[in-house]
Motif scaffolding. Structure first.
Motif, PDB file in Angstrom:
ATOM      1  N   ASP A  30       0.817  -1.219   0.000  1.00 39.69           N
ATOM      2  CA  ASP A  30       0.000   0.000   0.000  1.00 39.69           C
ATOM      3  C   ASP A  30       0.853   1.273   0.000  1.00 39.69           C
ATOM      4  O   ASP A  30       0.385   2.344   0.381  1.00 39.69           O
ATOM      5  N   ALA A  31       2.088   1.172  -0.451  1.00 40.23           N
ATOM      6  CA  ALA A  31       2.991   2.327  -0.462  1.00 40.23           C
ATOM      7  C   ALA A  31       2.391   3.473  -1.265  1.00 40.23           C
ATOM      8  O   ALA A  31       1.553   3.270  -2.141  1.00 40.23           O
ATOM      9  N   GLU A  32       2.838   4.676  -0.929  1.00 41.31           N
ATOM     10  CA  GLU A  32       2.367   5.854  -1.647  1.00 41.31           C
ATOM     11  C   GLU A  32       3.497   6.843  -1.850  1.00 41.31           C
ATOM     12  O   GLU A  32       4.484   6.833  -1.114  1.00 41.31           O
ATOM     13  N   LEU A  33       3.337   7.664  -2.887  1.00 41.64           N
ATOM     14  CA  LEU A  33       4.280   8.722  -3.190  1.00 41.64           C
ATOM     15  C   LEU A  33       3.510  10.018  -3.339  1.00 41.64           C
ATOM     16  O   LEU A  33       2.556  10.086  -4.119  1.00 41.64           O
ATOM     17  N   ARG A  44      -0.737   5.745  -5.168  1.00 43.64           N
ATOM     18  CA  ARG A  44      -0.864   4.702  -4.148  1.00 43.64           C
ATOM     19  C   ARG A  44      -0.839   3.302  -4.762  1.00 43.64           C
ATOM     20  O   ARG A  44      -1.433   3.077  -5.807  1.00 43.64           O
ATOM     21  N   GLY A  45      -0.212   2.389  -4.051  1.00 43.92           N
ATOM     22  CA  GLY A  45      -0.203   0.987  -4.451  1.00 43.92           C
ATOM     23  C   GLY A  45       0.910   0.691  -5.443  1.00 43.92           C
ATOM     24  O   GLY A  45       1.338   1.547  -6.209  1.00 43.92           O
ATOM     25  N   ARG A  46       1.361  -0.535  -5.408  1.00 47.19           N
ATOM     26  CA  ARG A  46       2.489  -0.934  -6.257  1.00 47.19           C
ATOM     27  C   ARG A  46       2.220  -0.777  -7.748  1.00 47.19           C
ATOM     28  O   ARG A  46       3.118  -0.410  -8.499  1.00 47.19           O
ATOM     29  N   GLY A  47       0.992  -1.075  -8.187  1.00 49.78           N
ATOM     30  CA  GLY A  47       0.694  -0.956  -9.618  1.00 49.78           C
ATOM     31  C   GLY A  47       0.861   0.462 -10.124  1.00 49.78           C
ATOM     32  O   GLY A  47       1.534   0.705 -11.131  1.00 49.78           O
ATOM     33  N   ASP A  48       0.243   1.416  -9.429  1.00 47.05           N
ATOM     34  CA  ASP A  48       0.343   2.812  -9.848  1.00 47.05           C
ATOM     35  C   ASP A  48       1.756   3.349  -9.646  1.00 47.05           C
ATOM     36  O   ASP A  48       2.257   4.124 -10.460  1.00 47.05           O
ATOM     37  N   LEU A  49       2.406   2.920  -8.568  1.00 45.49           N
ATOM     38  CA  LEU A  49       3.775   3.379  -8.335  1.00 45.49           C
ATOM     39  C   LEU A  49       4.728   2.842  -9.392  1.00 45.49           C
ATOM     40  O   LEU A  49       5.668   3.531  -9.785  1.00 45.49           O
ATOM     41  N   ILE A 105       6.786   7.808   0.197  1.00 45.79           N
ATOM     42  CA  ILE A 105       7.927   8.515  -0.389  1.00 45.79           C
ATOM     43  C   ILE A 105       7.509   9.965  -0.586  1.00 45.79           C
ATOM     44  O   ILE A 105       6.456  10.236  -1.176  1.00 45.79           O
ATOM     45  N   ARG A 106       8.350  10.867  -0.091  1.00 43.23           N
ATOM     46  CA  ARG A 106       8.078  12.301  -0.247  1.00 43.23           C
ATOM     47  C   ARG A 106       9.309  12.979  -0.830  1.00 43.23           C
ATOM     48  O   ARG A 106      10.205  13.390  -0.102  1.00 43.23           O
ATOM     49  N   PRO A 107       9.360  13.109  -2.174  1.00 42.02           N
ATOM     50  CA  PRO A 107      10.500  13.779  -2.801  1.00 42.02           C
ATOM     51  C   PRO A 107      10.425  15.298  -2.621  1.00 42.02           C
ATOM     52  O   PRO A 107       9.334  15.867  -2.572  1.00 42.02           O
ATOM     53  N   HIS A 108      11.585  15.920  -2.519  1.00 44.79           N
ATOM     54  CA  HIS A 108      11.692  17.377  -2.437  1.00 44.79           C
ATOM     55  C   HIS A 108      12.752  17.792  -3.459  1.00 44.79           C
ATOM     56  O   HIS A 108      13.950  17.688  -3.189  1.00 44.79           O
ATOM     57  N   LEU A 109      12.287  18.208  -4.629  1.00 41.99           N
ATOM     58  CA  LEU A 109      13.163  18.458  -5.772  1.00 41.99           C
ATOM     59  C   LEU A 109      13.434  19.946  -5.963  1.00 41.99           C
ATOM     60  O   LEU A 109      12.562  20.779  -5.716  1.00 41.99           O
ATOM     61  N   HIS A 129      -1.526   6.910 -18.868  1.00 37.15           N
ATOM     62  CA  HIS A 129      -2.202   5.972 -17.954  1.00 37.15           C
ATOM     63  C   HIS A 129      -3.249   6.765 -17.175  1.00 37.15           C
ATOM     64  O   HIS A 129      -3.059   7.068 -15.993  1.00 37.15           O
ATOM     65  N   PRO A 130      -4.379   7.118 -17.811  1.00 39.68           N
ATOM     66  CA  PRO A 130      -5.352   8.005 -17.170  1.00 39.68           C
ATOM     67  C   PRO A 130      -5.922   7.477 -15.854  1.00 39.68           C
ATOM     68  O   PRO A 130      -6.240   8.263 -14.956  1.00 39.68           O
ATOM     69  N   GLY A 131      -6.035   6.176 -15.691  1.00 40.68           N
ATOM     70  CA  GLY A 131      -6.530   5.614 -14.435  1.00 40.68           C
ATOM     71  C   GLY A 131      -5.580   5.928 -13.285  1.00 40.68           C
ATOM     72  O   GLY A 131      -6.020   6.233 -12.169  1.00 40.68           O
ATOM     73  N   VAL A 132      -4.292   5.867 -13.542  1.00 40.02           N
ATOM     74  CA  VAL A 132      -3.295   6.189 -12.522  1.00 40.02           C
ATOM     75  C   VAL A 132      -3.451   7.648 -12.095  1.00 40.02           C
ATOM     76  O   VAL A 132      -3.440   7.966 -10.912  1.00 40.02           O
ATOM     77  N   VAL A 133      -3.612   8.523 -13.071  1.00 39.58           N
ATOM     78  CA  VAL A 133      -3.765   9.953 -12.785  1.00 39.58           C
ATOM     79  C   VAL A 133      -5.056  10.202 -11.991  1.00 39.58           C
ATOM     80  O   VAL A 133      -5.035  10.911 -10.980  1.00 39.58           O
ATOM     81  N   ARG A 134      -6.157   9.592 -12.410  1.00 37.93           N
ATOM     82  CA  ARG A 134      -7.448   9.780 -11.696  1.00 37.93           C
ATOM     83  C   ARG A 134      -7.332   9.337 -10.242  1.00 37.93           C
ATOM     84  O   ARG A 134      -7.791  10.031  -9.333  1.00 37.93           O
ATOM     85  N   ARG A 135      -6.714   8.191 -10.019  1.00 37.39           N
ATOM     86  CA  ARG A 135      -6.589   7.683  -8.648  1.00 37.39           C
ATOM     87  C   ARG A 135      -5.677   8.590  -7.806  1.00 37.39           C
ATOM     88  O   ARG A 135      -5.921   8.790  -6.622  1.00 37.39           O
ATOM     89  N   ALA A 136      -4.653   9.164  -8.420  1.00 39.41           N
ATOM     90  CA  ALA A 136      -3.735  10.037  -7.682  1.00 39.41           C
ATOM     91  C   ALA A 136      -4.378  11.360  -7.299  1.00 39.41           C
ATOM     92  O   ALA A 136      -4.015  11.951  -6.290  1.00 39.41           O
ATOM     93  N   ILE A 137      -5.360  11.793  -8.071  1.00 38.69           N
ATOM     94  CA  ILE A 137      -6.022  13.072  -7.815  1.00 38.69           C
ATOM     95  C   ILE A 137      -7.096  12.952  -6.742  1.00 38.69           C
ATOM     96  O   ILE A 137      -7.369  13.902  -6.026  1.00 38.69           O
ATOM     97  N   ARG A 138      -7.693  11.788  -6.600  1.00 35.40           N
ATOM     98  CA  ARG A 138      -8.801  11.631  -5.647  1.00 35.40           C
ATOM     99  C   ARG A 138      -8.366  11.952  -4.231  1.00 35.40           C
ATOM    100  O   ARG A 138      -7.210  11.798  -3.854  1.00 35.40           O
ATOM    101  N   ASP A 139      -9.313  12.391  -3.459  1.00 38.60           N
ATOM    102  CA  ASP A 139      -9.018  12.728  -2.045  1.00 38.60           C
ATOM    103  C   ASP A 139      -9.117  11.505  -1.175  1.00 38.60           C
ATOM    104  O   ASP A 139      -9.812  10.596  -1.372  1.00 38.60           O
TER     105      ASP A 139
END
Length: 139
Positions: A30-33, A44-49, A105-109, A129-139
């Motif tokens: 369940d990792a997230e970036l 979130r999740g290995r697939g999207d990551l 993971i919290r990058p600071h670039l 990969h629009p599904g990845v983007v949609r899931r990342a935007i959700r609250d």
């Protein structure tokens, strides 16, 4: 009990080598970036990551991780890379699960110009990969 496996060092080695399979093994299921570009998107999740990290590490050159500080539940690793001809630096914060795997993971670039070019290069790769983007935007 903390793990004897140093998953952060493994992540760093794998990302330098472009070995996405080895990198994925360092993450909890369940990792997230948290996106350093938008600040609101959370992948979130290995697939999207996997999609995101393949795009990220496929867009950087000369990636090198240097100093690492922290303890059993949080580490910060300093790194540098190039985006095209521009230098990019990172202070990556890793929040760790009890078994030592990476859960957030919290990058600071920086600097801004390199981050902007990085965003321009990364956007079409992730947007394909629009599904990845949609899931990342959700609250």
């Amino acid at each position: 009990m903390p793990s004897t496996i140093d998953f952060v060092s493994r992540y760093c080695s794998a990302s330098e080598a472009g070995d996405i399979e080895a990198l994925m093994e360092t993450l909890t299921p369940d990792a997230e970036l948290v996106s350093p570009i938008s600040g609101r998107m959370v992948f979130r999740g290995r697939g999207d990551l996997r999609v995101l990290l393949e795009a990220v590490y496929g867009s950087l050159n000369a990636l090198r991780w240097t100093e690492q500080v922290g303890g059993d539940d949080c580490r910060v690793v300093l790194g540098s890379a190039r985006v095209g001809r521009l230098p990019l630096t990172d202070a990556m914060v890793f929040d760790l699960a009890p078994d030592g795997r990476i859960r957030r993971i919290r990058p600071h670039l920086r600097p801004w110009l390199a981050l902007t070019l990085f965003a321009v290069l990364l956007a079409p790769k992730v947007a394909s990969h629009p599904g990845v983007v949609r899931r990342a935007i959700r609250d």
